[in-house]
Motif scaffolding. Structure first.
Motif, short mmCIF file in Angstrom:
data_model
loop_
_atom_site.label_atom_id
_atom_site.label_comp_id
_atom_site.label_asym_id
_atom_site.label_seq_id
_atom_site.Cartn_x
_atom_site.Cartn_y
_atom_site.Cartn_z
N PRO A 155 0.98 -1.30 -0.08
CA PRO A 155 -0.21 -0.11 -0.05
C PRO A 155 0.86 1.33 0.07
N GLN A 156 0.20 2.61 -0.46
CA GLN A 156 0.92 3.79 -0.36
C GLN A 156 0.00 4.73 -0.36
N LEU A 212 -5.23 10.38 -0.53
CA LEU A 212 -5.58 8.79 -0.23
C LEU A 212 -4.79 8.41 0.72
N LEU A 213 -5.33 7.68 1.82
CA LEU A 213 -4.48 6.98 2.90
C LEU A 213 -5.09 5.63 3.20
N PRO A 214 -4.16 4.69 3.07
CA PRO A 214 -4.79 3.23 3.18
C PRO A 214 -5.23 2.94 4.64
N LEU A 215 -6.13 2.00 4.59
CA LEU A 215 -6.53 1.72 6.04
C LEU A 215 -6.82 0.11 6.01
N ARG A 216 -6.65 -0.46 7.09
CA ARG A 216 -6.85 -1.94 7.22
C ARG A 216 -8.51 -2.15 7.76
N SER A 217 -9.18 -3.03 7.37
CA SER A 217 -10.63 -3.25 7.70
C SER A 217 -10.55 -4.06 8.86
#
Length: 307
Positions: free
Chosen positions: A139-140, A163-168
């Motif tokens: 991710p980036q 846009l910033l990645p997140l974990r579910s």
């Protein structure tokens, strides 16, 4: 200056206001150090993007990616109206789970449940899909520069998106925290943008970035096999019809069944069953010489191509 009562009063020389006093230390001193009011505007795009990035970094606590459950709206005071949360629904596609008021103003409607590509013009949606997939697959971190062309009651509208990645909750990276900020008046909605530039940043400092791959997997299905010329010797849904290959055919040409010669009483273009076939129609008996006109008309048959 002499007063009416005979007293005198000395007034300070006002040369210091006209530049005579070079050591003036008044409230207007230090004008060379200008300060831009935009640096203190809470709606400035740079401040909003920076606040969201700092909030996201604070949630990591030694982890590479924070989780969706860590997001608390109270920590996004200045950016809450511009923020949103995305859910990945397919490779290169995501929809809004939550969205702030600023996004509703841009589209003129509620945007929850809508895909992210609805904010972009059709010409930019392919590139957006490639860039968006790197957010989850990297991710980036991705920062986009957007532009909406001007029209009637719609001024030219530049914007920026982060846009910033997140974990579910399941631990996979299928969520993203984002923000979009328009840099001028919105005008008449809906406003859709063109993707003019993107900046890719690795989540871990010093790591390599994942470049967007054109034609990445998306909603498209695998390409069908190349079309081939139908084989005349094969019926649709059935096996190959019996027949011999003409002697003049080559290996590259599909074999064709040999056409038997017409027998007496056979109509051109109408196949006949073998005599041994139980489904074959019985052959009619020949007409007697004294047959009536009605009997002859019953045996009348139209032959195609006749004159």
């Amino acid at each position: 200056m002499r007063l009416a009562d005979g007293g005198t009063a000395a007034m300070e020389d006002d040369d210091q206001f006209s530049g005579g006093d070079k050591d003036f230390d008044g409230p207007c001193a230090g004008l060379a150090d200008l300060v831009r009011l935009s640096d203190f505007d809470p709606r400035h795009p740079g401040r909003i993007l920076g606040e969201l990035r700092g909030y996201w970094d604070g949630l990591r606590r030694g982890r590479a990616i924070p989780t969706r459950a860590d997001i608390d709206p109270r920590g996004l005071r200045g950016a809450l109206g511009h923020a949103f949360i995305l859910e990945r629904i397919a490779p290169g596609a995501a929809r809004f789970r939550l969205a702030g008021r600023h996004l509703i103003d841009l589209m003129g409607m509620e945007v929850r449940g809508m895909p992210l590509c609805s904010f972009f013009n059709p010409a930019s949606r392919g590139r957006l899909s490639d860039v968006l997939e790197t957010v989850f697959a990297g991710p980036q971190i991705v920062e986009l520069t957007l532009l909406s062309e001007g029209a009637y009651a719609r001024p030219v509208l530049p914007a920026r998106m982060l846009l910033l990645p997140l974990r579910s909750d399941l631990g996979d990276i299928t969520r993203a925290l984002g923000v979009i900020v328009a840099e001028s008046a919105i005008g008449r909605p809906p406003r859709r943008f063109d993707l003019t530039a993107e900046v890719l940043t690795p989540v871990i400092e010093g790591a390599r970035t994942l470049a967007p791959a054109p034609g990445a997997l998306g909603f498209g299905e695998p390409a069908p096999p190349p079309w081939r010329t139908p084989d005349p010797g094969r019926s649709p849904g059935l096996g190959r019809r019996p027949g011999r290959v003409p002697a003049g055919s080559t290996a590259g040409e599909p074999p064709t069944a040999a056409r038997p010669a017409l027998t007496a009483g056979e109509t051109p273009g109408w196949p006949t069953l073998p005599a041994s076939d139980p489904l074959a129609a019985p052959k009619p008996e020949p007409l007697p010489k004294n047959a009536t006109l009605a009997e002859r008309r019953a045996r009348f048959r139209v032959i195609p191509g006749g004159s």
